[in-house]
Design an enzyme around this catalytic site. Structure first.
Site, PDB file in Angstrom:
ATOM      1  N   LYS A  11       0.239   3.710  -8.586  1.00  0.00           N
ATOM      2  CA  LYS A  11      -0.245   2.443  -8.028  1.00  0.00           C
ATOM      3  C   LYS A  11      -1.753   2.485  -7.936  1.00  0.00           C
ATOM      4  CE  LYS A  11       0.316  -0.730  -4.108  1.00  0.00           C
ATOM      5  NZ  LYS A  11       0.438  -1.892  -5.002  1.00  0.00           N
ATOM      6  N   GLY A  12      -2.399   1.372  -8.223  1.00  0.00           N
ATOM      7  CA  GLY A  12      -3.853   1.288  -8.121  1.00  0.00           C
ATOM      8  C   GLY A  12      -4.265  -0.125  -7.772  1.00  0.00           C
ATOM      9  N   GLY A  13      -5.564  -0.405  -7.881  1.00  0.00           N
ATOM     10  CA  GLY A  13      -6.067  -1.725  -7.546  1.00  0.00           C
ATOM     11  C   GLY A  13      -5.550  -2.796  -8.490  1.00  0.00           C
ATOM     12  N   GLY A  15      -2.408  -2.920  -9.742  1.00  0.00           N
ATOM     13  CA  GLY A  15      -0.983  -3.165  -9.586  1.00  0.00           C
ATOM     14  C   GLY A  15      -0.228  -1.853  -9.567  1.00  0.00           C
ATOM     15  N   VAL A  17       2.637   1.046 -11.584  1.00  0.00           N
ATOM     16  CA  VAL A  17       3.110   1.584 -12.858  1.00  0.00           C
ATOM     17  C   VAL A  17       4.543   2.078 -12.671  1.00  0.00           C
ATOM     18  CG1 VAL A  17       2.714   3.280 -14.689  1.00  0.00           C
ATOM     19  CG2 VAL A  17       0.773   2.311 -13.458  1.00  0.00           C
ATOM     20  N   LYS A  31       2.634  -0.650 -16.979  1.00  0.00           N
ATOM     21  CA  LYS A  31       1.658  -1.031 -15.951  1.00  0.00           C
ATOM     22  C   LYS A  31       1.767  -2.531 -15.732  1.00  0.00           C
ATOM     23  CE  LYS A  31      -2.948  -0.699 -16.620  1.00  0.00           C
ATOM     24  NZ  LYS A  31      -4.280  -0.057 -16.625  1.00  0.00           N
ATOM     25  N   ASP A 130     -15.336   3.547 -16.525  1.00  0.00           N
ATOM     26  CA  ASP A 130     -14.566   3.941 -15.337  1.00  0.00           C
ATOM     27  C   ASP A 130     -13.926   5.313 -15.540  1.00  0.00           C
ATOM     28  OD1 ASP A 130     -13.819   3.539 -12.720  1.00  0.00           O
ATOM     29  OD2 ASP A 130     -12.029   2.350 -13.198  1.00  0.00           O
TER      30      ASP A 130
END
Length: 294
Positions: A11-13, A15, A17, A31, A130
């Site tokens: 999970k990240g900014g 959404g 996975v 994702k 990034d």
């Protein structure tokens, strides 16, 4: 494909996975982007940039879904997850969170090769913007794969700098010129800086900027490392073999070159690969950067 999104693996900014299966039995990572991504710029960036790539150290995009407000990316599945759990949990007693120094060294070279490919090996140069441990995925053999191209920017290979509105990236890894143009133009050297900061974290097993350390002189890790390696009193793992210690010292010296404040003082990723694969004796400590004030 995901059995109704049954198994979340990240999970990240952006959404979440989920683990999935293709009809031919291959495992995939799906994702699912959240609806808060505005006009879908990051989604388009990811498809446009990673769709141009084919390299052992860049994650493979197998497909995507763009239907109304539903956006999903389907990648090859990486059973060992992301690099961050092996860096920041290294002092854990859990053997599943520990990697040999030689493995970390090979990972640093693999990431460097992947970035070299993005900067030089594609018809269109891809700037990632990034690079950080969370965006490096590891396959079953711990071969690193660069992932998450949501902030990527495409440019012609003969362009020395790119124009950008506002900063992009993650705090702690963003090159000085990305948020302050007084340091120089934004270019592939901005990825070099992020790479250097990440490799320093691989060596130190801690965040580069750590407000939780006991002495303020240790808050900015690159400066702390530089001082100790200049004074030749850097105490690495006591169980390191001579060969392993050389590899770790190469990682440190290369990272200090990569994190020079001025972009023109940083090596290209081609040079980084050459430095890592060369001899320790051929590497010098870079001149002190003004990064201590940034």
């Amino acid at each position: 494909m995901t059995n109704a999104f049954a198994e979340k693996i990240g999970k990240g900014g952006y959404g979440a996975v989920f683990k999935g299966n293709l009809p031919d039995g291959r495992l995939v990572a799906v994702k699912l982007l959240s609806n808060s991504k505005g006009n879908g710029e990051e989604f388009i960036n990811e498809v446009a940039s990673i769709g141009r790539t084919s390299h052992i150290n860049v994650v493979t995009l197998l497909g995507f879904c763009y239907e109304r407000n539903k956006r999903a990316l389907i990648y090859e599945y990486m059973p060992n997850g992301s690099l961050d759990k092996f860096i920041f949990n290294r002092r854990s007693k859990d053997p599943n969170c520990q990697l040999e120094w030689s493995t970390l060294y090979e990972i640093s070279i693999g990431i460097a090769r992947g970035l070299e490919y993005l900067h030089r090996g594609c018809n269109t140069r891809i700037l990632h913007f990034d690079i950080k441990p969370h965006n490096i995925l590891l396959d079953k053999n711990f071969c690193p794969k660069i992932s998450d191209f949501g902030l990527a920017k495409l440019c012609q290979t003969d362009e020395s700098t790119v124009s950008m509105l506002g900063a992009r990236g993650t705090a702690g890894y963003i090159a000085p010129e990305v948020f302050c143009r007084n340091f120089g133009g934004v270019s592939h050297k901005s990825d070099v800086y992020s790479y250097g900061m990440m490799v320093l974290e691989m060596v130190g097993g801690r965040k580069n900027i750590d407000a939780g350390v006991s002495r303020t002189s240790e808050i900015y890790f690159p400066n702390w490392l530089r001082k100790h390696i200049e004074d030749d009193n850097l105490k690495l793992d006591e169980e390191l073999s001579t060969e392993e210690e050389e590899k770790v010292r190469k990682m440190i010296l290369v990272s200090l070159w990569c994190t020079q404040t001025m972009p023109s003082d940083r090596p290209s990723m081609t040079k980084v690969v050459e430095m890592l694969e060369g001899s320790l004796q051929s590497l010098q400590i870079p001149p002190e950067s003004s990064s201590s004030t940034t």
